[in-house]
Write a protein that holds these residues in place. Structure first.
Motif, PDB file in Angstrom:
ATOM      1  N   LYS A 189       0.824  -1.214   0.000  1.00 32.64           N
ATOM      2  CA  LYS A 189       0.000   0.000   0.000  1.00 32.64           C
ATOM      3  C   LYS A 189       0.854   1.259   0.000  1.00 32.64           C
ATOM      4  O   LYS A 189       0.477   2.269  -0.578  1.00 32.64           O
ATOM      5  CB  LYS A 189      -0.927   0.002   1.216  1.00 32.64           C
ATOM      6  CG  LYS A 189      -2.009  -1.041   1.137  1.00 32.64           C
ATOM      7  CD  LYS A 189      -2.918  -0.999   2.318  1.00 32.64           C
ATOM      8  CE  LYS A 189      -3.971  -2.107   2.206  1.00 32.64           C
ATOM      9  NZ  LYS A 189      -4.864  -2.126   3.343  1.00 32.64           N
ATOM     10  N   ILE A 190       2.007   1.217   0.646  1.00 32.22           N
ATOM     11  CA  ILE A 190       2.861   2.408   0.752  1.00 32.22           C
ATOM     12  C   ILE A 190       3.560   2.705  -0.571  1.00 32.22           C
ATOM     13  O   ILE A 190       3.655   3.868  -0.973  1.00 32.22           O
ATOM     14  CB  ILE A 190       3.893   2.231   1.891  1.00 32.22           C
ATOM     15  CG1 ILE A 190       3.163   2.290   3.222  1.00 32.22           C
ATOM     16  CG2 ILE A 190       4.960   3.310   1.833  1.00 32.22           C
ATOM     17  CD1 ILE A 190       4.063   2.061   4.413  1.00 32.22           C
ATOM     18  N   LEU A 229       3.515   6.277  -2.369  1.00 27.18           N
ATOM     19  CA  LEU A 229       4.773   6.985  -2.499  1.00 27.18           C
ATOM     20  C   LEU A 229       5.055   7.316  -3.964  1.00 27.18           C
ATOM     21  O   LEU A 229       5.454   8.435  -4.294  1.00 27.18           O
ATOM     22  CB  LEU A 229       5.912   6.149  -1.906  1.00 27.18           C
ATOM     23  CG  LEU A 229       7.289   6.775  -1.903  1.00 27.18           C
ATOM     24  CD1 LEU A 229       7.294   8.041  -1.057  1.00 27.18           C
ATOM     25  CD2 LEU A 229       8.307   5.782  -1.378  1.00 27.18           C
ATOM     26  N   PHE A 230       4.828   6.361  -4.821  1.00 28.54           N
ATOM     27  CA  PHE A 230       5.036   6.560  -6.254  1.00 28.54           C
ATOM     28  C   PHE A 230       4.120   7.676  -6.793  1.00 28.54           C
ATOM     29  O   PHE A 230       4.554   8.557  -7.525  1.00 28.54           O
ATOM     30  CB  PHE A 230       4.785   5.241  -6.995  1.00 28.54           C
ATOM     31  CG  PHE A 230       5.080   5.304  -8.455  1.00 28.54           C
ATOM     32  CD1 PHE A 230       6.388   5.419  -8.906  1.00 28.54           C
ATOM     33  CD2 PHE A 230       4.049   5.242  -9.382  1.00 28.54           C
ATOM     34  CE1 PHE A 230       6.665   5.478 -10.257  1.00 28.54           C
ATOM     35  CE2 PHE A 230       4.317   5.300 -10.732  1.00 28.54           C
ATOM     36  CZ  PHE A 230       5.630   5.425 -11.174  1.00 28.54           C
ATOM     37  N   LEU A 271       3.127  13.322  -8.615  1.00 23.63           N
ATOM     38  CA  LEU A 271       2.412  14.596  -8.438  1.00 23.63           C
ATOM     39  C   LEU A 271       3.373  15.733  -8.103  1.00 23.63           C
ATOM     40  O   LEU A 271       3.217  16.854  -8.619  1.00 23.63           O
ATOM     41  CB  LEU A 271       1.344  14.451  -7.353  1.00 23.63           C
ATOM     42  CG  LEU A 271       0.145  13.582  -7.716  1.00 23.63           C
ATOM     43  CD1 LEU A 271      -0.773  13.409  -6.512  1.00 23.63           C
ATOM     44  CD2 LEU A 271      -0.608  14.170  -8.894  1.00 23.63           C
ATOM     45  N   ALA A 272       4.372  15.473  -7.274  1.00 25.71           N
ATOM     46  CA  ALA A 272       5.363  16.501  -6.947  1.00 25.71           C
ATOM     47  C   ALA A 272       6.146  16.894  -8.193  1.00 25.71           C
ATOM     48  O   ALA A 272       6.380  18.082  -8.443  1.00 25.71           O
ATOM     49  CB  ALA A 272       6.307  16.006  -5.859  1.00 25.71           C
TER      50      ALA A 272
END
Length: 105
Positions: free
Chosen positions: A8-9, A13-14, A19-20
Motif C-alpha cells: 500500500k505504501i 509513495l510513487f 504529483l510533486a
C-alpha cells in the motif's frame, strides 16, 4: 502483514513523487513562458530600434513614425499582440521605443 503495508505504501509513495514532479515541472514551465514573453518583447523592440538606426545611417535622420518604418524598412508589427510607443524628440536624436504585450482576458 509487512508485505501488505509495503504493497500500500509503495503505490502511494510513487503517486506522491509523480504529483510533486508534475507540480514543480509546471512551475518551471510557467516561469519559462514568462521569460519567453519578455524575450519576445525585447526582440520586437530591438528590431524596431535596428530599423530606426538603419534609417538614420541611410537617410541622415531617424524615422518620424513606426508607419514610416513599415513602409520603407519592411518592419512588420502585430497590433493584436503588442502596444507600440514610438516617440520622436528630434530627427537627430534616437526615438523612445517601447513595446508592451497586450493583456488577454
Amino acid at each position: 502483514m509487512i508485505n501488505a503495508v509495503k504493497s500500500k505504501i509503495i503505490p502511494i509513495l510513487f503517486l506522491t513523487i509523480i504529483l510533486a514532479y508534475m507540480f514543480f515541472n509546471f512551475q518551471g514551465l510557467s516561469s519559462f513562458l514568462a521569460t519567453s514573453d519578455s524575450d519576445n518583447i525585447e526582440s520586437v523592440r530591438k528590431s524596431i530600434e535596428n530599423a530606426a538606426v538603419q534609417c538614420y545611417a541611410l537617410e541622415g535622420h531617424y524615422p518620424p513614425s513606426i508607419d514610416y518604418l513599415k513602409e520603407n524598412y519592411s518592419i512588420i508589427t502585430n497590433e493584436d499582440a503588442y502596444i507600440y510607443h514610438y516617440e520622436v524628440e528630434a530627427s537627430n536624436i534616437m526615438p523612445t521605443i517601447l513595446v508592451f504585450k497586450k493583456w488577454k482576458e
